[in-house]
Design a protein around this motif. Sequence first.
Motif, PDB file in Angstrom:
ATOM      1  N   VAL A 119      41.126  32.098  54.543  1.00 51.51           N
ATOM      2  CA  VAL A 119      41.549  30.876  53.841  1.00 51.51           C
ATOM      3  C   VAL A 119      41.672  31.159  52.349  1.00 51.51           C
ATOM      4  O   VAL A 119      42.650  30.761  51.685  1.00 51.51           O
ATOM      5  CB  VAL A 119      40.542  29.727  54.092  1.00 51.51           C
ATOM      6  N   THR A 120      40.684  31.875  51.807  1.00 53.85           N
ATOM      7  CA  THR A 120      40.738  32.267  50.390  1.00 53.85           C
ATOM      8  C   THR A 120      41.953  33.136  50.126  1.00 53.85           C
ATOM      9  O   THR A 120      42.653  32.968  49.106  1.00 53.85           O
ATOM     10  CB  THR A 120      39.461  33.032  50.002  1.00 53.85           C
ATOM     11  N   LEU A 121      42.212  34.058  51.052  1.00 56.92           N
ATOM     12  CA  LEU A 121      43.371  34.942  50.918  1.00 56.92           C
ATOM     13  C   LEU A 121      44.671  34.136  50.905  1.00 56.92           C
ATOM     14  O   LEU A 121      45.578  34.406  50.108  1.00 56.92           O
ATOM     15  CB  LEU A 121      43.384  35.946  52.075  1.00 56.92           C
ATOM     16  N   ALA A 122      44.742  33.122  51.771  1.00 53.53           N
ATOM     17  CA  ALA A 122      45.938  32.273  51.819  1.00 53.53           C
ATOM     18  C   ALA A 122      46.115  31.502  50.513  1.00 53.53           C
ATOM     19  O   ALA A 122      47.249  31.274  50.059  1.00 53.53           O
ATOM     20  CB  ALA A 122      45.844  31.307  52.996  1.00 53.53           C
ATOM     21  N   ASN A 123      45.001  31.119  49.903  1.00 50.83           N
ATOM     22  CA  ASN A 123      45.081  30.412  48.620  1.00 50.83           C
ATOM     23  C   ASN A 123      45.655  31.316  47.535  1.00 50.83           C
ATOM     24  O   ASN A 123      46.452  30.874  46.693  1.00 50.83           O
ATOM     25  CB  ASN A 123      43.706  29.904  48.208  1.00 50.83           C
ATOM     26  N   TYR A 124      45.227  32.574  47.522  1.00 50.18           N
ATOM     27  CA  TYR A 124      45.803  33.527  46.567  1.00 50.18           C
ATOM     28  C   TYR A 124      47.300  33.713  46.831  1.00 50.18           C
ATOM     29  O   TYR A 124      48.096  33.809  45.896  1.00 50.18           O
ATOM     30  CB  TYR A 124      45.088  34.874  46.668  1.00 50.18           C
ATOM     31  N   GLN A 125      47.654  33.771  48.083  1.00 51.41           N
ATOM     32  CA  GLN A 125      49.058  33.975  48.441  1.00 51.41           C
ATOM     33  C   GLN A 125      49.925  32.807  47.993  1.00 51.41           C
ATOM     34  O   GLN A 125      51.097  32.980  47.665  1.00 51.41           O
ATOM     35  CB  GLN A 125      49.170  34.156  49.962  1.00 51.41           C
ATOM     36  N   PHE A 136      53.395  35.182  43.508  1.00 51.34           N
ATOM     37  CA  PHE A 136      53.919  36.316  44.279  1.00 51.34           C
ATOM     38  C   PHE A 136      55.081  35.790  45.119  1.00 51.34           C
ATOM     39  O   PHE A 136      54.879  35.293  46.226  1.00 51.34           O
ATOM     40  CB  PHE A 136      52.829  36.918  45.185  1.00 51.34           C
ATOM     41  N   PRO A 137      56.303  35.847  44.590  1.00 54.51           N
ATOM     42  CA  PRO A 137      57.449  35.243  45.275  1.00 54.51           C
ATOM     43  C   PRO A 137      57.809  35.959  46.568  1.00 54.51           C
ATOM     44  O   PRO A 137      57.566  37.158  46.719  1.00 54.51           O
ATOM     45  CB  PRO A 137      58.581  35.370  44.237  1.00 54.51           C
ATOM     46  N   THR A 138      58.378  35.200  47.498  1.00 56.76           N
ATOM     47  CA  THR A 138      58.797  35.801  48.766  1.00 56.76           C
ATOM     48  C   THR A 138      60.043  36.656  48.579  1.00 56.76           C
ATOM     49  O   THR A 138      60.248  37.623  49.310  1.00 56.76           O
ATOM     50  CB  THR A 138      59.070  34.711  49.807  1.00 56.76           C
ATOM     51  N   ASP A 139      60.874  36.277  47.620  1.00 57.22           N
ATOM     52  CA  ASP A 139      62.048  37.088  47.287  1.00 57.22           C
ATOM     53  C   ASP A 139      61.706  38.041  46.155  1.00 57.22           C
ATOM     54  O   ASP A 139      60.577  38.060  45.666  1.00 57.22           O
ATOM     55  CB  ASP A 139      63.218  36.185  46.882  1.00 57.22           C
ATOM     56  N   ALA A 140      62.688  38.809  45.727  1.00 59.41           N
ATOM     57  CA  ALA A 140      62.462  39.741  44.616  1.00 59.41           C
ATOM     58  C   ALA A 140      62.038  38.964  43.374  1.00 59.41           C
ATOM     59  O   ALA A 140      62.653  37.939  43.036  1.00 59.41           O
ATOM     60  CB  ALA A 140      63.735  40.532  44.335  1.00 59.41           C
ATOM     61  N   PRO A 141      61.001  39.396  42.681  1.00 61.06           N
ATOM     62  CA  PRO A 141      60.539  38.696  41.474  1.00 61.06           C
ATOM     63  C   PRO A 141      61.630  38.635  40.408  1.00 61.06           C
ATOM     64  O   PRO A 141      62.473  39.532  40.305  1.00 61.06           O
ATOM     65  CB  PRO A 141      59.354  39.542  40.997  1.00 61.06           C
ATOM     66  N   LEU A 142      61.590  37.569  39.632  1.00 62.85           N
ATOM     67  CA  LEU A 142      62.559  37.381  38.559  1.00 62.85           C
ATOM     68  C   LEU A 142      62.435  38.492  37.530  1.00 62.85           C
ATOM     69  O   LEU A 142      61.333  38.820  37.093  1.00 62.85           O
ATOM     70  CB  LEU A 142      62.331  36.034  37.889  1.00 62.85           C
ATOM     71  N   GLN A 143      63.580  39.072  37.158  1.00 59.47           N
ATOM     72  CA  GLN A 143      63.613  40.075  36.100  1.00 59.47           C
ATOM     73  C   GLN A 143      63.663  39.355  34.744  1.00 59.47           C
ATOM     74  O   GLN A 143      64.585  38.598  34.473  1.00 59.47           O
ATOM     75  CB  GLN A 143      64.840  40.971  36.259  1.00 59.47           C
ATOM     76  N   ALA A 153      59.994  42.862  35.893  1.00 59.47           N
ATOM     77  CA  ALA A 153      59.366  41.842  36.723  1.00 59.47           C
ATOM     78  C   ALA A 153      57.891  41.795  36.355  1.00 59.47           C
ATOM     79  O   ALA A 153      57.232  42.827  36.258  1.00 59.47           O
ATOM     80  CB  ALA A 153      59.541  42.180  38.200  1.00 59.47           C
ATOM     81  N   ALA A 154      57.366  40.596  36.138  1.00 61.76           N
ATOM     82  CA  ALA A 154      55.983  40.465  35.682  1.00 61.76           C
ATOM     83  C   ALA A 154      54.984  40.530  36.824  1.00 61.76           C
ATOM     84  O   ALA A 154      53.781  40.664  36.586  1.00 61.76           O
ATOM     85  CB  ALA A 154      55.804  39.158  34.919  1.00 61.76           C
ATOM     86  N   THR A 155      55.459  40.465  38.058  1.00 60.54           N
ATOM     87  CA  THR A 155      54.560  40.461  39.201  1.00 60.54           C
ATOM     88  C   THR A 155      55.227  41.135  40.383  1.00 60.54           C
ATOM     89  O   THR A 155      56.393  41.565  40.292  1.00 60.54           O
ATOM     90  CB  THR A 155      54.155  39.016  39.562  1.00 60.54           C
ATOM     91  N   ALA A 156      54.496  41.224  41.499  1.00 61.09           N
ATOM     92  CA  ALA A 156      55.016  41.898  42.692  1.00 61.09           C
ATOM     93  C   ALA A 156      55.534  40.883  43.699  1.00 61.09           C
ATOM     94  O   ALA A 156      55.210  39.694  43.645  1.00 61.09           O
ATOM     95  CB  ALA A 156      53.923  42.747  43.331  1.00 61.09           C
ATOM     96  N   SER A 159      55.266  40.127  49.904  1.00 59.07           N
ATOM     97  CA  SER A 159      55.091  41.052  51.027  1.00 59.07           C
ATOM     98  C   SER A 159      54.533  42.397  50.579  1.00 59.07           C
ATOM     99  O   SER A 159      53.836  43.071  51.341  1.00 59.07           O
ATOM    100  CB  SER A 159      56.417  41.254  51.760  1.00 59.07           C
ATOM    101  N   ASP A 160      54.822  42.789  49.327  1.00 54.28           N
ATOM    102  CA  ASP A 160      54.291  44.061  48.823  1.00 54.28           C
ATOM    103  C   ASP A 160      52.777  44.010  48.656  1.00 54.28           C
ATOM    104  O   ASP A 160      52.096  45.039  48.781  1.00 54.28           O
ATOM    105  CB  ASP A 160      54.943  44.424  47.490  1.00 54.28           C
ATOM    106  N   VAL A 161      52.250  42.826  48.374  1.00 50.31           N
ATOM    107  CA  VAL A 161      50.812  42.680  48.151  1.00 50.31           C
ATOM    108  C   VAL A 161      50.072  42.430  49.462  1.00 50.31           C
ATOM    109  O   VAL A 161      49.068  43.097  49.765  1.00 50.31           O
ATOM    110  CB  VAL A 161      50.530  41.525  47.167  1.00 50.31           C
ATOM    111  N   PHE A 162      50.555  41.480  50.257  1.00 51.79           N
ATOM    112  CA  PHE A 162      49.787  41.009  51.412  1.00 51.79           C
ATOM    113  C   PHE A 162      50.157  41.691  52.724  1.00 51.79           C
ATOM    114  O   PHE A 162      49.421  41.571  53.709  1.00 51.79           O
ATOM    115  CB  PHE A 162      49.961  39.487  51.548  1.00 51.79           C
ATOM    116  N   ASP A 163      51.296  42.390  52.741  1.00 57.90           N
ATOM    117  CA  ASP A 163      51.747  43.050  53.969  1.00 57.90           C
ATOM    118  C   ASP A 163      51.858  44.560  53.731  1.00 57.90           C
ATOM    119  O   ASP A 163      51.582  45.062  52.643  1.00 57.90           O
ATOM    120  CB  ASP A 163      53.110  42.502  54.405  1.00 57.90           C
ATOM    121  N   GLY A 164      52.303  45.261  54.781  1.00 54.36           N
ATOM    122  CA  GLY A 164      52.630  46.680  54.645  1.00 54.36           C
ATOM    123  C   GLY A 164      51.455  47.606  54.435  1.00 54.36           C
ATOM    124  O   GLY A 164      51.610  48.666  53.821  1.00 54.36           O
TER     125      GLY A 164
END
Length: 286
Positions: A119-125, A136-143, A153-156, A159-164
């Motif tokens: 649940v905590t993880l989902a809150n971060y997501q 952490f956007p689902t699409d490519a982060p804004l340049q 891009a200021a963030t990832a 999917s790069d953070v929570f998946d893979g």
Amino acid sequence: MITATRLRTMQQVSQQSKLTQEIARAQSDISTGRRLNVPSDDPIAAARIAEIRKSQADQTVWSRNLEAAKAIASQADTALGGINDVITRAKELTLSGASQSASPNDRAAIVQELRNLNVTLANYQAQTTPTGQPLFPTDAPLQISGSATFLVAATAKQSDVFDGVLVAHGGTSTLSAIISAAADAVSQDDPTARQTASQISLADIDAAASHLTNQRSAQGVRATQIDSAAEALISSGEQLTEERSSLEDTDVAATVMKLNAKTLSLQAAQQAFAKVNRNTLFDFVS
């Protein structure tokens, strides 16, 4: 002779008028601190100042962009730190749950806490930036633009953070799935099956920790790039300000010297003019 005298008088008046105007202009330059009032004062300098003014306007926008990027990057780094804490806690709980000394009640509490970690993880997501955009956007982060040539891009991507996550038994998994598997492993009543499943989960949790270490390193690179771009922008802005000042601002010391020289010249011209014009016609013909 009268015509020549009249011409000379007109020249003297014109010279004094010009000196008076130059003195007034010097006084204005000193009081306002600006030597350029209209483009015709110095067309070349005025053109360059216009270019600098445009560059400074662009830099104001880029500076705001980079400040926003810094805030997002900092928020992302804090979130990644929190996610890493979740994974660290998951490992601690899994180790405790796999222990032979853990009672059924202990294991039930551990399983519940592991599920709460998801649940905590989902809150971060689901975190958002101050502007309401996904951290952490689902699409490519804004340049984000930091100069005419710098984009970052200021963030990832989410999917790069929570998946893979490359897990030990092959393939990839998600952070959430790894924690859920750990909860399932601890919940098993058979000690041997619980031990086997827990060891697999611990290996996957270690893989998740390594995955997050890589993500935090990548985030650190982004933050460094943003900081470097901001420093370069400050340096460039200072250079533009200095150049604009050299073109636009009054050199007070030089202008004061010029003012004093013009004032002395005017006083001398006025005294000479007054002396010459006190003479009568008999003075000229005598």
